[in-house]
Design an enzyme around this catalytic site. Structure first.
Site, mmCIF file in Angstrom:
data_model
loop_
_atom_site.group_PDB
_atom_site.id
_atom_site.type_symbol
_atom_site.label_atom_id
_atom_site.label_comp_id
_atom_site.label_asym_id
_atom_site.label_seq_id
_atom_site.Cartn_x
_atom_site.Cartn_y
_atom_site.Cartn_z
ATOM 1 N N LEU A 23 75.864 -71.820 8.139
ATOM 2 C CA LEU A 23 75.422 -70.909 9.198
ATOM 3 C C LEU A 23 75.531 -71.569 10.569
ATOM 4 O O LEU A 23 75.785 -70.888 11.570
ATOM 5 C CB LEU A 23 73.993 -70.442 8.943
ATOM 6 C CG LEU A 23 73.816 -69.463 7.780
ATOM 7 C CD1 LEU A 23 72.374 -68.977 7.696
ATOM 8 C CD2 LEU A 23 74.765 -68.261 7.903
ATOM 9 N N GLY A 80 68.908 -77.121 10.932
ATOM 10 C CA GLY A 80 69.118 -78.358 10.198
ATOM 11 C C GLY A 80 68.183 -78.516 9.017
ATOM 12 O O GLY A 80 67.195 -77.797 8.862
ATOM 13 N N SER A 83 69.138 -76.981 2.653
ATOM 14 C CA SER A 83 69.169 -75.518 2.602
ATOM 15 C C SER A 83 69.251 -74.954 1.189
ATOM 16 O O SER A 83 69.439 -73.744 1.025
ATOM 17 C CB SER A 83 70.359 -74.995 3.417
ATOM 18 O OG SER A 83 71.579 -75.479 2.879
ATOM 19 N N SER A 119 63.063 -69.261 5.513
ATOM 20 C CA SER A 119 63.822 -68.691 4.399
ATOM 21 C C SER A 119 63.015 -67.625 3.681
ATOM 22 O O SER A 119 61.774 -67.690 3.622
ATOM 23 C CB SER A 119 64.188 -69.798 3.406
ATOM 24 O OG SER A 119 64.777 -69.252 2.238
ATOM 25 N N TYR A 144 62.220 -76.181 -2.062
ATOM 26 C CA TYR A 144 62.854 -75.723 -0.832
ATOM 27 C C TYR A 144 61.979 -74.684 -0.133
ATOM 28 O O TYR A 144 61.658 -74.817 1.057
ATOM 29 C CB TYR A 144 64.238 -75.163 -1.141
ATOM 30 C CG TYR A 144 64.867 -74.418 0.013
ATOM 31 C CD1 TYR A 144 65.260 -75.078 1.169
ATOM 32 C CD2 TYR A 144 65.081 -73.039 -0.068
ATOM 33 C CE1 TYR A 144 65.842 -74.393 2.229
ATOM 34 C CE2 TYR A 144 65.661 -72.354 0.988
ATOM 35 C CZ TYR A 144 66.032 -73.031 2.124
ATOM 36 O OH TYR A 144 66.605 -72.348 3.173
ATOM 37 N N LYS A 148 59.799 -74.827 3.526
ATOM 38 C CA LYS A 148 59.891 -73.851 4.608
ATOM 39 C C LYS A 148 58.520 -73.257 4.928
ATOM 40 O O LYS A 148 58.226 -72.950 6.094
ATOM 41 C CB LYS A 148 60.893 -72.764 4.251
ATOM 42 C CG LYS A 148 62.332 -73.256 4.139
ATOM 43 C CD LYS A 148 62.840 -73.808 5.458
ATOM 44 C CE LYS A 148 64.316 -74.177 5.403
ATOM 45 N NZ LYS A 148 64.833 -74.666 6.701
ATOM 46 N N SER A 173 70.280 -63.303 2.900
ATOM 47 C CA SER A 173 71.577 -63.778 2.392
ATOM 48 C C SER A 173 72.626 -63.470 3.443
ATOM 49 O O SER A 173 73.099 -62.336 3.543
ATOM 50 C CB SER A 173 71.919 -63.072 1.080
ATOM 51 O OG SER A 173 70.872 -63.217 0.137
ATOM 52 N N SER A 174 72.982 -64.467 4.241
ATOM 53 C CA SER A 174 73.913 -64.258 5.337
ATOM 54 C C SER A 174 75.293 -64.761 4.936
ATOM 55 O O SER A 174 75.551 -65.969 4.924
ATOM 56 C CB SER A 174 73.423 -64.959 6.611
ATOM 57 O OG SER A 174 74.140 -64.508 7.728
ATOM 58 N N ARG A 182 71.296 -58.176 -5.995
ATOM 59 C CA ARG A 182 70.166 -58.707 -5.232
ATOM 60 C C ARG A 182 70.473 -58.713 -3.744
ATOM 61 O O ARG A 182 69.634 -58.345 -2.917
ATOM 62 C CB ARG A 182 69.818 -60.120 -5.697
ATOM 63 C CG ARG A 182 68.743 -60.790 -4.848
ATOM 64 C CD ARG A 182 68.473 -62.225 -5.281
ATOM 65 N NE ARG A 182 67.498 -62.855 -4.399
ATOM 66 C CZ ARG A 182 67.811 -63.521 -3.291
ATOM 67 N NH1 ARG A 182 69.096 -63.656 -2.940
ATOM 68 N NH2 ARG A 182 66.873 -64.056 -2.544
#
Length: 273
Positions: A23, A80, A83, A119, A144, A148, A173-174, A182
């Site tokens: 991203l 950063g 991810s 996220s 993860y 976040k 979801s990019s 999903r």
């Protein structure tokens, strides 16, 4: 990229961390339209600097490097860190220690606005038959997502105590297009990602705000009612991809945790090898 910038506002120096990530690479050419100088950082190679770019190789867990990185910066887009679901040690270094270093550097250098790539995995253990708003308790689906959630709490602390504003983006979801059913609910187009980041950078007053990053999808599990003040208006949708996605994935195993919970495959990913 958008045919015209999402905002006429420009920053003197904007910092994009994680600029070598997937991203980060997408945002790198887009964010230049919103600043005089775009400072880019990552622990990996960033290639050659284009006009108006500054490059700095930085490890987020290195306090001195991060402090130097934020010198002269007007605002930060923090992409950063780790991810994906990983063992605890790299997540601790990049997403916990690195976040503290970033916010401490912002405090010391007088940076007043951070856009933090949180996220959807902060709430990954809510079910897919639930609609979640930004004030409901976190239910992270792994280390993860847990990291976040920590980042969001840290942002809240630095707003309450030191007045540093943050918009925490619970990015869905990019990708160029949704890969499965999903993602028909979680899809965020690259153009809508740009609109979201710019809205978070330029909204007049945000304090610490949380917003889900999703396009205008017909199916959604997330309610952004409490983030209306950000001014994000998605213009894309997963709906045009629906026939092809459903043709590829005609059935779903309703006993599969990845189909039950919003975090999808992350609820099954093990950080322990």
């Amino acid at each position: 990229m958008l045919p015209t910038p999402a905002s006429p506002l420009r920053f003197s120096r904007l910092l994009l961390t994680g600029a070598a990530g997937y991203l980060g690479r997408e945002l790198r050419p887009r964010l230049k339209a919103y600043c005089e100088v775009l400072r880019l950082s990552d622990r990996h190679d960033l290639g050659n600097a284009a006009e108006g770019e500054e490059l700095q190789i930085t490890s987020l867990e290195n306090k001195d490097q991060v402090t130097t990185l934020l010198q002269g910066v007007s605002a930060v887009v923090h992409m950063g860190g780790v991810s994906t679901e990983q063992p605890w040690d790299p997540i601790l270094a990049g997403n916990i220690v690195g976040m503290v270093n970033l916010y401490e550097a912002a405090r010391l250098k007088g940076v007043q606005r951070i856009v933090f790539a949180s996220s959807n995995h902060v709430t990954g253990f809510y079910r897919q038959d639930e609609v979640v708003n930004t004030r409901m308790p976190p239910k992270p689906d792994g280390f993860y997502g847990l990291s976040k959630a920590f980042g969001e709490d840290l942002a809240q602390l630095y707003w309450d105590r030191w007045g540093i504003e943050t918009v925490s983006l619970r990015i869905g979801s990019s990708f160029t297009e949704p890969k499965d059913r999903r993602m028909l609910a979680t899809y965020l187009s690259y153009d809508d990602l740009e609109r979201l980041v710019v809205a978070a950078l330029t909204a007049p007053i945000v304090g610490h705000s949380i917003i889900y990053g999703m396009s205008d999808n017909q199916t959604t599990w997330w309610d952004n009612t409490h983030a209306k003040h950000i001014g994000f208006r998605p213009l894309d949708s997963s709906d045009g991809f629906r026939p092809a996605v459903e043709a590829r994935q005609q059935t779903i195993d309703k006993n599969d945790p990845a189909a039950i919970y919003q975090g999808g495959a992350f609820v099954k990913a093990t950080p322990h090898g």
